[in-house]
Motif scaffolding. Structure first.
Motif, PDB file in Angstrom:
ATOM      1  N   THR A  21      30.019  40.578  30.657  1.00  0.00           N
ATOM      2  CA  THR A  21      30.390  41.425  31.788  1.00  0.00           C
ATOM      3  C   THR A  21      29.606  42.722  31.694  1.00  0.00           C
ATOM      4  OG1 THR A  21      32.213  42.499  30.622  1.00  0.00           O
ATOM      5  CG2 THR A  21      32.737  40.471  31.834  1.00  0.00           C
ATOM      6  N   GLY A  22      29.755  43.554  32.685  1.00  0.00           N
ATOM      7  CA  GLY A  22      29.094  44.852  32.680  1.00  0.00           C
ATOM      8  C   GLY A  22      27.702  44.787  33.272  1.00  0.00           C
ATOM      9  N   GLU A  49      34.608  46.130  37.447  1.00  0.00           N
ATOM     10  CA  GLU A  49      35.773  46.738  36.786  1.00  0.00           C
ATOM     11  C   GLU A  49      36.644  45.685  36.126  1.00  0.00           C
ATOM     12  OE1 GLU A  49      35.848  49.880  36.330  1.00  0.00           O
ATOM     13  OE2 GLU A  49      34.272  50.393  37.756  1.00  0.00           O
ATOM     14  N   LEU A  50      36.010  44.824  35.343  1.00  0.00           N
ATOM     15  CA  LEU A  50      36.743  43.716  34.735  1.00  0.00           C
ATOM     16  C   LEU A  50      37.670  44.180  33.612  1.00  0.00           C
ATOM     17  CD1 LEU A  50      33.956  41.014  34.836  1.00  0.00           C
ATOM     18  CD2 LEU A  50      35.858  41.362  36.406  1.00  0.00           C
ATOM     19  N   GLY A  51      37.397  45.322  33.019  1.00  0.00           N
ATOM     20  CA  GLY A  51      38.331  45.876  32.039  1.00  0.00           C
ATOM     21  C   GLY A  51      39.666  46.219  32.705  1.00  0.00           C
ATOM     22  N   ALA A  52      39.590  46.799  33.886  1.00  0.00           N
ATOM     23  CA  ALA A  52      40.810  47.112  34.638  1.00  0.00           C
ATOM     24  C   ALA A  52      41.538  45.825  35.034  1.00  0.00           C
ATOM     25  CB  ALA A  52      40.470  47.936  35.880  1.00  0.00           C
ATOM     26  N   ARG A  53      40.768  44.797  35.381  1.00  0.00           N
ATOM     27  CA  ARG A  53      41.394  43.518  35.718  1.00  0.00           C
ATOM     28  C   ARG A  53      42.126  42.962  34.502  1.00  0.00           C
ATOM     29  NH1 ARG A  53      37.820  38.822  38.048  1.00  0.00           N
ATOM     30  NH2 ARG A  53      37.560  40.384  39.665  1.00  0.00           N
ATOM     31  N   GLY A  54      41.507  43.071  33.332  1.00  0.00           N
ATOM     32  CA  GLY A  54      42.153  42.597  32.110  1.00  0.00           C
ATOM     33  C   GLY A  54      43.450  43.334  31.836  1.00  0.00           C
ATOM     34  N   ALA A  55      43.439  44.655  32.049  1.00  0.00           N
ATOM     35  CA  ALA A  55      44.666  45.438  31.864  1.00  0.00           C
ATOM     36  C   ALA A  55      45.739  45.004  32.856  1.00  0.00           C
ATOM     37  CB  ALA A  55      44.368  46.928  32.024  1.00  0.00           C
ATOM     38  N   CYS A  58      47.246  41.783  31.691  1.00  0.00           N
ATOM     39  CA  CYS A  58      48.218  42.011  30.609  1.00  0.00           C
ATOM     40  C   CYS A  58      49.548  42.502  31.175  1.00  0.00           C
ATOM     41  CB  CYS A  58      47.662  43.023  29.600  1.00  0.00           C
ATOM     42  SG  CYS A  58      46.305  42.391  28.590  1.00  0.00           S
TER      43      CYS A  58
END
Length: 119
Positions: A21-22, A49-55, A58
């Motif tokens: 990603t990124g 913004e896949l980090g936000a999707r991961g959050a 969760c």
């Protein structure tokens, strides 16, 4: 990144695919380099913004929207593309990795010395 993959394998991980990603994931050339160097298929998820999707995934697990991580990934992640490794170039990347490992070993003493200067 290959040293991280090797450490995971030494710890018993069975890796069949990796995801990127990124910014680097936008380039098919860069993604192919990763696939070739790691000798793993590389998958690139759709979206930003896949980090936000991961959050959010969760949080969805915590609130019961998803049953578990597998369910969350199945429901919320779609792939943009998948690139297969080229086994014909594996030796070239392996040779460079071995040189990288040799250089890391050669630099251990100077880095230890430099770290002591700050104490």
């Amino acid at each position: 990144h290959l040293n991280h993959v090797e450490n995971l394998r030494k710890a018993g991980a069975q890796l069949e695919v990796a995801r990127l990603t990124g910014g680097g994931a936008r380039s098919e050339v860069w993604t192919q380099i990763f696939a070739d160097a790691l000798q793993l298929p590389m998958e690139v998820p759709e979206g930003l913004e896949l980090g936000a999707r991961g959050a959010a995934m969760c949080a969805g697990i915590g609130t019961g929207i998803y049953d578990d991580f597998s369910d969350a990934v199945n429901m919320a992640v779609k792939l943009a593309r998948r690139q297969e490794p080229n086994p014909e170039v594996a030796g070239k990347y392996q040779a460079r990795y071995m040189e990288y490992e040799r250089l890391l070993g050669a630099m251990k003493e100077p880095w230890t010395f430099l770290s002591r200067l700050d104490q």
